[in-house]
Every structure is written in C-alpha cells, then in structure tokens.
Design an enzyme around this catalytic site. Sequence first.
Site, PDB file in Angstrom:
ATOM      1  CE1 TYR A  54      13.142 -34.788 -20.791  1.00  0.00           C
ATOM      2  CE2 TYR A  54      13.542 -35.323 -23.084  1.00  0.00           C
ATOM      3  CZ  TYR A  54      13.863 -34.609 -21.948  1.00  0.00           C
ATOM      4  OH  TYR A  54      14.922 -33.728 -21.973  1.00  0.00           O
ATOM      5  CB  SER A 151      21.894 -32.571 -18.678  1.00  0.00           C
ATOM      6  OG  SER A 151      20.901 -31.598 -18.910  1.00  0.00           O
TER       7      SER A 151
END
Length: 332
Positions: A54, A151
């Site tokens: 991120y 994920s």
Amino acid sequence: MEFRHLGRSGLLVSEISYGNWITHGSQVEEDAAKLCVRAALDEGITTFDTADVYAGTKAEEVLGRALKGVRRESLEIFTKVYWPTGPGPNDRGLSRKHITESVHGSLRRLQTDYVDLYQAHRFDNSTPLEETLKTFDDLVRQGKVLYVGVSEWTAGQIAQALKIADEMGFDRIVSNQPQYSALWRVIEAEVVPLSEKEGVSQIVWSPIAQGVLSGKYLPGQPPPAGSRATSESGAGFISRFLEDDVLTRVQELKPIAADLGLTMAQLAVAWVLQNPNVASAIVGATRPEQVRDNVKAVGVKLDAEVLKRIDDALGPIVERDPAKTVSPEKRP
Ligand SMILES: NC(=O)c1ccc[n+]([C@@H]2O[C@H](COP(=O)([O-])OP(=O)(O)OC[C@H]3O[C@@H](n4cnc5c(N)ncnc54)[C@H](OP(=O)(O)O)[C@@H]3O)[C@@H](O)[C@H]2O)c1
C-alpha cells in the site's frame, strides 16, 4: 464494539477493522490519517489491516507512527505480502526469499516485533505452495507472525493449503480476506461453505464498495469533491461501481436504511456482518466522522424481510460468480 473469533483460532478481532489502502501515505495527509486511527481506537476498533504494497510501503509507515504508544497487546495488526514492493524479480510473490525479506520490512515500518496475522495477498502460481506454507510456519515458530491467512484465494486453493498444512504439520490458515459487500457476493457459493467446514473466517474488504454503498455517488452526477472517485490513487479502483445502473439501484437502498434508522454506510457494513463466516468488516476512511458513522453497524440485526428488500432493490447488478475470485496467472 463486539468481537469474533478469527476462524477456529483463539484470537478475537473487532467486528469492524480499520484498513489503510489508498488512504494512508496517499489520498490523505498524515494528520487526517492519525485522526482516523484515533477515532477507530476511541470507537473500540482493535484490529488494523494494511499491506506491504500500500502506497509503495508508505502506508505501513504511517500506521506504525499512528499506533505508536498504544499498548501493543490491545491491538491486532494485520499485514500482507505478494504484490511488488521493489523493481527486482524477487521483490514480489510468495517465495521463501520474498516473504522473509518482506516481513522484516513490514515489522520495521510498523514498529513492532510481530504481526498478529500475516496474509498471502494473492495466490502465487509461480511458487510451490509447500514453500510458502513452510515459510509462514517458520515465521510463526520465530514469533514474528502469530497467525497466517490468505486473501482472494479460491475455495480450491484454500482447500489445497489446508491439506498440505495437515499433512506436513504446518500452521493452518485461519482466515481469507476477500472483497465482500451487498454488491459483490462471489464468495458465497464456494469459499464460504468450504471455510465454514474448515474453521476459516472471512475478513472482508470494501464492505461499502469503496464508498458507493454510502449512497453519495448519484447517477448522472459528477462524483462528490474529495471522494475516492476524484483521487488519483483511488479513481481507477472504484470505477467498476460507478455505472449509472449500479448507482440508480443503490439509491433504492435509501428508504430501507431510513426505515431502520441507519445511514446507508451502516446498512452496508451491517449487511456483511450478518454472515456468520465473516469475522470482521474492514472499513476505510478519509475522515474520522466516517469511522464513527460506520462503527454503529455493530450489533445491528437485519431480518429476512430486510435482506429480501435489499436483494429486490439491487436485483441483477449483484455479482455472484465465484470465477471472479482470481489471482494473476503470472507474478505481477
Ligand atoms: N486484500 C485485498 O486485496 C484488499 C483490497 C482492497 C482493500 N483491502 C482492505 O480493505 C480495507 C477497506 O477497503 P475500502 O477502503 O475499499 O473499504 P470501504 O469501507 O468499502 O470504502 C472506504 C472508503 O469509502 C468512503 N467512506 C467510508 N465510510 C463512509 C461513510 N460513512 N460515508 C461516506 N463515505 C464513506 C471513504 O472514501 P472517500 O471519503 O474518499 O470517498 C473511504 O475511504 C482497505 O483499507 C484494506 O485494508 C484489501
């Protein structure tokens, strides 16, 4: 705040978690980021989700600074590995080399000795699954990672990982982090049934569909100033929901929320929490008021009639195809 077990583990997580994708180190300044984290803590959120990738690793740094001084035992800090964090061919994926290097970078940036949950951000088709799971297991034994998860993995990939872990005596994954919202239900057909059977929880992302389910994007109108749709870092990601047919249907949720005395964002978050396989809904925020709004979804019960009204309002725009859970064929 209320808490749920993460899979079949002893770990409790807050039903609402705070995530910093697109915001920290990118869309919002550090002061706003810190205010959002403060609001999350004040509202009883204990679970924080980030990833090495991120904002090109800056998001972990911001979260590390924002959580500095908070009693470590009162937090569950989650991060992830897979997407590229550097220019080299080994700066990505789920090889032993990259996982080991990446976790050390994450711990440094987050200013902590361990993360509570370490997640494989996607499935890596270029690394033997045994190599990834053995490396995760080593990190658990070293105390750098307390639990492991994945994920956006398919039911088949999760089942394969659990089989290997059971055969080899490796630590089992306890969670999957998929996209899940009233608009995006692709986990319901296969991932959720398998996960329920195997003691794996979902920690779901974009429960408000990146802000769309708050109802603030109106069909035929430009997006509100300062929203994700107008930000350089977020516009590309949210665009899939900004079609007029989607936005028109979403507006039909407004009277349903009003009848329940909820904001549309609260209805959206409450909707994902009705699924007992969901341990936590990860919400993002650019302003502390959004955090305070969203946490009020905790404890809200939606009965069958309300759920049917939501389904009728959204109709054909709901995505349910399990084939939409995909990891890149080749490492990015
Ligand atoms: N594993 C993965 O692959 C993956 C992928 C994506 C995200 N995630 C995780 O999930 C977290 C949440 O994702 P997300 O940020 O897309 O979730 P989201 O909660 O659906 O959307 C958050 C955004 O919606 C807007 N918003 C939030 N509350 C609002 C409210 N009450 N009223 C109006 N607008 C509101 C804000 O954007 P604006 O103010 O800019 O409009 C906020 O940044 C991420 O931070 C990350 O931790 C994981």
